[in-house]
Design a protein around this motif. Structure first.
Motif: not given
Length: 126
Positions: A113-116, A1-2, A25-29
């Motif tokens: 969706q934007t991750i916040w 989960q991001a 975390s959960g995503i790659t920049l």
């Protein structure tokens, strides 16, 4: 989960500097654009800065251009917002965000969706 976690907020005097961090975390920049937004009491949320995931191009709101700098460390999967010459008007809760693209200083996408992050308080006061 991001997940995005901000840190580095605090209380500073006008003219001083502060650096915010956003650990992802959960995503790659490199696959995501990273951005910073802020919301002051009684005001709408505004986009402050965005850094492109593909090539690192930076975009800034007019109100912070020349004073703030957005960057990222791919090895640490972390984005930063270096703020200098802080003004009382910069007082706000600062939020880190991630999505596919930068539309000028706003991180966004029509498809996802934007991750916040949860936000960190920055207070500039004499």
């Amino acid at each position: 989960q991001a997940q995005l976690v901000e840190s580095g907020g605090g209380l500073v005097q006008p003219g001083e500097s502060l650096t915010l961090s956003c650990a992802a975390s959960g995503i790659t920049l490199p696959r995501y654009a990273m951005g910073w937004f802020r919301q002051a009491p009684g005001k709408e949320r505004e986009a402050v800065a965005c850094i492109s995931g593909s090539d690192g191009t930076q975009f800034y709101a007019r109100s912070v251009k020349g004073r703030f700098a957005i960057s990222r460390d791919k090895s640490k999967n972390t984005a930063f917002l270096q703020m200098s010459s802080l003004e009382v008007e910069d007082t706000a809760i600062y939020f880190c965000a991630a999505n596919r693209f930068c539309r000028n200083e706003e991180v966004t996408s029509l498809q996802t969706q934007t991750i916040w992050g949860q936000g960190t308080q920055v207070t500039v006061s004499a």
